[in-house]
Design a protein around this motif. Structure first.
Motif, PDB file in Angstrom:
ATOM      1  N   ALA A 163       0.848  -1.185   0.000  1.00  0.00           N
ATOM      2  CA  ALA A 163       0.000   0.000   0.000  1.00  0.00           C
ATOM      3  C   ALA A 163       0.887   1.239   0.000  1.00  0.00           C
ATOM      4  O   ALA A 163       2.027   1.201   0.472  1.00  0.00           O
ATOM      5  CB  ALA A 163      -0.900  -0.005   1.239  1.00  0.00           C
ATOM      6  N   LEU A 164       0.360   2.335  -0.536  1.00  0.00           N
ATOM      7  CA  LEU A 164       1.150   3.551  -0.660  1.00  0.00           C
ATOM      8  C   LEU A 164       1.741   3.996   0.672  1.00  0.00           C
ATOM      9  O   LEU A 164       2.895   4.425   0.744  1.00  0.00           O
ATOM     10  CB  LEU A 164       0.291   4.674  -1.259  1.00  0.00           C
ATOM     11  CG  LEU A 164      -0.081   4.518  -2.733  1.00  0.00           C
ATOM     12  CD1 LEU A 164      -1.011   5.639  -3.167  1.00  0.00           C
ATOM     13  CD2 LEU A 164       1.162   4.491  -3.607  1.00  0.00           C
ATOM     14  N   LYS A 165       0.961   3.868   1.751  1.00  0.00           N
ATOM     15  CA  LYS A 165       1.426   4.338   3.053  1.00  0.00           C
ATOM     16  C   LYS A 165       2.595   3.514   3.579  1.00  0.00           C
ATOM     17  O   LYS A 165       3.336   3.966   4.464  1.00  0.00           O
ATOM     18  CB  LYS A 165       0.275   4.326   4.052  1.00  0.00           C
ATOM     19  CG  LYS A 165      -0.254   2.928   4.360  1.00  0.00           C
ATOM     20  CD  LYS A 165      -1.404   2.982   5.356  1.00  0.00           C
ATOM     21  CE  LYS A 165      -1.922   1.578   5.682  1.00  0.00           C
ATOM     22  NZ  LYS A 165      -3.038   1.640   6.655  1.00  0.00           N
ATOM     23  N   ASP A 166       2.763   2.291   3.061  1.00  0.00           N
ATOM     24  CA  ASP A 166       3.837   1.417   3.542  1.00  0.00           C
ATOM     25  C   ASP A 166       5.118   1.541   2.724  1.00  0.00           C
ATOM     26  O   ASP A 166       6.167   1.038   3.140  1.00  0.00           O
ATOM     27  CB  ASP A 166       3.380  -0.038   3.514  1.00  0.00           C
ATOM     28  CG  ASP A 166       2.223  -0.303   4.463  1.00  0.00           C
ATOM     29  OD1 ASP A 166       2.204   0.321   5.540  1.00  0.00           O
ATOM     30  OD2 ASP A 166       1.352  -1.112   4.111  1.00  0.00           O
ATOM     31  N   ARG A 167       5.049   2.212   1.584  1.00  0.00           N
ATOM     32  CA  ARG A 167       6.203   2.221   0.683  1.00  0.00           C
ATOM     33  C   ARG A 167       7.371   3.032   1.225  1.00  0.00           C
ATOM     34  O   ARG A 167       8.531   2.650   1.054  1.00  0.00           O
ATOM     35  CB  ARG A 167       5.782   2.731  -0.696  1.00  0.00           C
ATOM     36  CG  ARG A 167       4.807   1.785  -1.380  1.00  0.00           C
ATOM     37  CD  ARG A 167       4.471   2.215  -2.788  1.00  0.00           C
ATOM     38  NE  ARG A 167       3.508   1.290  -3.384  1.00  0.00           N
ATOM     39  CZ  ARG A 167       3.164   1.293  -4.656  1.00  0.00           C
ATOM     40  NH1 ARG A 167       3.682   2.176  -5.484  1.00  0.00           N
ATOM     41  NH2 ARG A 167       2.276   0.416  -5.108  1.00  0.00           N
ATOM     42  N   VAL A 168       7.078   4.153   1.875  1.00  0.00           N
ATOM     43  CA  VAL A 168       8.157   4.973   2.434  1.00  0.00           C
ATOM     44  C   VAL A 168       8.889   4.206   3.521  1.00  0.00           C
ATOM     45  O   VAL A 168      10.129   4.179   3.570  1.00  0.00           O
ATOM     46  CB  VAL A 168       7.590   6.298   2.988  1.00  0.00           C
ATOM     47  CG1 VAL A 168       8.684   7.065   3.720  1.00  0.00           C
ATOM     48  CG2 VAL A 168       7.022   7.142   1.861  1.00  0.00           C
ATOM     49  N   ARG A 169       8.153   3.554   4.407  1.00  0.00           N
ATOM     50  CA  ARG A 169       8.762   2.767   5.483  1.00  0.00           C
ATOM     51  C   ARG A 169       9.545   1.581   4.924  1.00  0.00           C
ATOM     52  O   ARG A 169      10.626   1.247   5.404  1.00  0.00           O
ATOM     53  CB  ARG A 169       7.676   2.294   6.442  1.00  0.00           C
ATOM     54  CG  ARG A 169       8.209   1.514   7.638  1.00  0.00           C
ATOM     55  CD  ARG A 169       7.166   1.312   8.727  1.00  0.00           C
ATOM     56  NE  ARG A 169       5.999   0.579   8.243  1.00  0.00           N
ATOM     57  CZ  ARG A 169       4.806   1.116   8.089  1.00  0.00           C
ATOM     58  NH1 ARG A 169       4.602   2.404   8.351  1.00  0.00           N
ATOM     59  NH2 ARG A 169       3.778   0.394   7.665  1.00  0.00           N
ATOM     60  N   ASN A 170       9.035   0.969   3.881  1.00  0.00           N
ATOM     61  CA  ASN A 170       9.663  -0.203   3.280  1.00  0.00           C
ATOM     62  C   ASN A 170      11.034   0.116   2.689  1.00  0.00           C
ATOM     63  O   ASN A 170      11.961  -0.689   2.782  1.00  0.00           O
ATOM     64  CB  ASN A 170       8.748  -0.756   2.181  1.00  0.00           C
ATOM     65  CG  ASN A 170       9.355  -1.940   1.446  1.00  0.00           C
ATOM     66  OD1 ASN A 170       9.701  -2.945   2.047  1.00  0.00           O
ATOM     67  ND2 ASN A 170       9.502  -1.808   0.136  1.00  0.00           N
ATOM     68  N   ILE A 171      11.172   1.294   2.117  1.00  0.00           N
ATOM     69  CA  ILE A 171      12.385   1.621   1.358  1.00  0.00           C
ATOM     70  C   ILE A 171      13.418   2.363   2.193  1.00  0.00           C
ATOM     71  O   ILE A 171      14.547   2.579   1.749  1.00  0.00           O
ATOM     72  CB  ILE A 171      12.004   2.453   0.100  1.00  0.00           C
ATOM     73  CG1 ILE A 171      13.083   2.318  -0.982  1.00  0.00           C
ATOM     74  CG2 ILE A 171      11.738   3.899   0.454  1.00  0.00           C
ATOM     75  CD1 ILE A 171      13.175   0.945  -1.594  1.00  0.00           C
ATOM     76  N   LYS A 172      13.079   2.731   3.418  1.00  0.00           N
ATOM     77  CA  LYS A 172      13.985   3.542   4.250  1.00  0.00           C
ATOM     78  C   LYS A 172      15.302   2.813   4.489  1.00  0.00           C
ATOM     79  O   LYS A 172      15.347   1.663   4.900  1.00  0.00           O
ATOM     80  CB  LYS A 172      13.315   3.878   5.582  1.00  0.00           C
ATOM     81  CG  LYS A 172      14.114   4.862   6.420  1.00  0.00           C
ATOM     82  CD  LYS A 172      13.345   5.264   7.663  1.00  0.00           C
ATOM     83  CE  LYS A 172      14.121   6.286   8.475  1.00  0.00           C
ATOM     84  NZ  LYS A 172      13.362   6.699   9.705  1.00  0.00           N
ATOM     85  N   GLY A 173      16.406   3.511   4.214  1.00  0.00           N
ATOM     86  CA  GLY A 173      17.738   2.959   4.438  1.00  0.00           C
ATOM     87  C   GLY A 173      18.152   1.887   3.462  1.00  0.00           C
ATOM     88  O   GLY A 173      19.112   1.153   3.721  1.00  0.00           O
ATOM     89  N   ALA A 174      17.482   1.810   2.308  1.00  0.00           N
ATOM     90  CA  ALA A 174      17.746   0.716   1.371  1.00  0.00           C
ATOM     91  C   ALA A 174      18.983   0.928   0.510  1.00  0.00           C
ATOM     92  O   ALA A 174      19.486  -0.030  -0.088  1.00  0.00           O
ATOM     93  CB  ALA A 174      16.533   0.509   0.463  1.00  0.00           C
ATOM     94  N   PHE A 175      19.499   2.172   0.442  1.00  0.00           N
ATOM     95  CA  PHE A 175      20.605   2.476  -0.473  1.00  0.00           C
ATOM     96  C   PHE A 175      21.843   2.944   0.281  1.00  0.00           C
ATOM     97  O   PHE A 175      21.762   3.459   1.398  1.00  0.00           O
ATOM     98  CB  PHE A 175      20.172   3.551  -1.476  1.00  0.00           C
ATOM     99  CG  PHE A 175      18.951   3.189  -2.261  1.00  0.00           C
ATOM    100  CD1 PHE A 175      19.015   2.280  -3.310  1.00  0.00           C
ATOM    101  CD2 PHE A 175      17.717   3.747  -1.949  1.00  0.00           C
ATOM    102  CE1 PHE A 175      17.888   1.934  -4.029  1.00  0.00           C
ATOM    103  CE2 PHE A 175      16.585   3.412  -2.666  1.00  0.00           C
ATOM    104  CZ  PHE A 175      16.663   2.506  -3.707  1.00  0.00           C
TER     105      PHE A 175
END
Length: 223
Positions: A163-175
């Motif tokens: 869901a859109l609301k979960d995408r920011v949390r999902n990608i945090k610190g990924a790079f």
């Protein structure tokens, strides 16, 4: 009469089967009918805003500074990108790369970076779809392509599955960046921007590594 070179450097159109130029593999009528991304969109995030900054970018400015997209993510571009990405239609990288390079050819950048894939995802898919497009763009523009120093270090679930609301949390610190990009203008090449969470997190990482500005160069933008 067409020159012999023009006759040789043509192929069947990807969409209708008629003769098409070698560079685009799409004939002129089909090319003109594609869902081109409007110049009336927000210059920062690419959403419709009548050519001005949208309210969201004013109130919650993303880390990336500009968005240049070829198309809206609509038929038949959605089908083309799905075939390219999930059915290993690698020949499409040449067409998409040439069209994108023509779109951004007046933009001045120091380095081009493709949206990184985590090594496990790369092994599963067999190729990085954004990198293959970025290679074509960099060659067309005679620009530097950095394929080593910006990495995806967290193997996150696919953004499209969330869901859109979960995408920011999902990608945090990924790079992670392995070098300084001090004062550079970086262009990040990606196939599709949906929520923009991945591109924003990557832009944040590049800014933390010293980048002065980050532009998103996209094949398609969802609206």
């Amino acid at each position: 009469m067409k020159s012999f070179r023009a006759f040789v450097l043509q192929q069947q159109c990807l969409l209708c089967g008629e003769a098409a130029p070698y560079e685009t593999a799409i004939c002129k009528p089909c090319l003109s009918a594609l869902p081109w991304h409007s110049t009336q969109c927000c210059p920062q995030c690419g959403l419709m805003a009548y050519g001005n900054l949208c309210g969201n970018c004013i109130q919650h400015a993303p880390y990336f500074d500009q968005t240049h997209a070829l198309f809206n993510y609509a038929y038949p571009i959605d089908r083309i990108l799905q075939s390219y990405k999930y059915k290993s239609a690698l020949h499409l990288s040449q067409t998409l790369g040439n069209l994108l390079a023509e779109k951004v050819k007046l933009q001045q950048v120091d380095t081009i970076i493709a949206m990184p894939l985590h090594p496990e995802r790369l092994q599963e898919r067999g190729f990085n779809q954004s990198l293959e497009i970025a290679k074509v763009v960099a060659k067309y523009l005679n620009s530097q392509l950095d394929v080593q120093h910006c990495q995806r270090v967290v193997n996150t679930p696919p953004q499209a599955s969330l869901a859109l609301k979960d995408r920011v949390r999902n990608i945090k610190g990924a790079f992670k960046c392995l070098k300084s990009y001090k004062d550079q203008h970086i262009a990040v090449v990606d196939d599709v921007m949906t929520s923009g969470a991945s591109l924003n997190e990557l832009a944040k990482t590049l800014k933390n590594a010293g980048a002065a500005s980050v532009s998103c160069w996209l094949v398609a933008r969802t609206l």
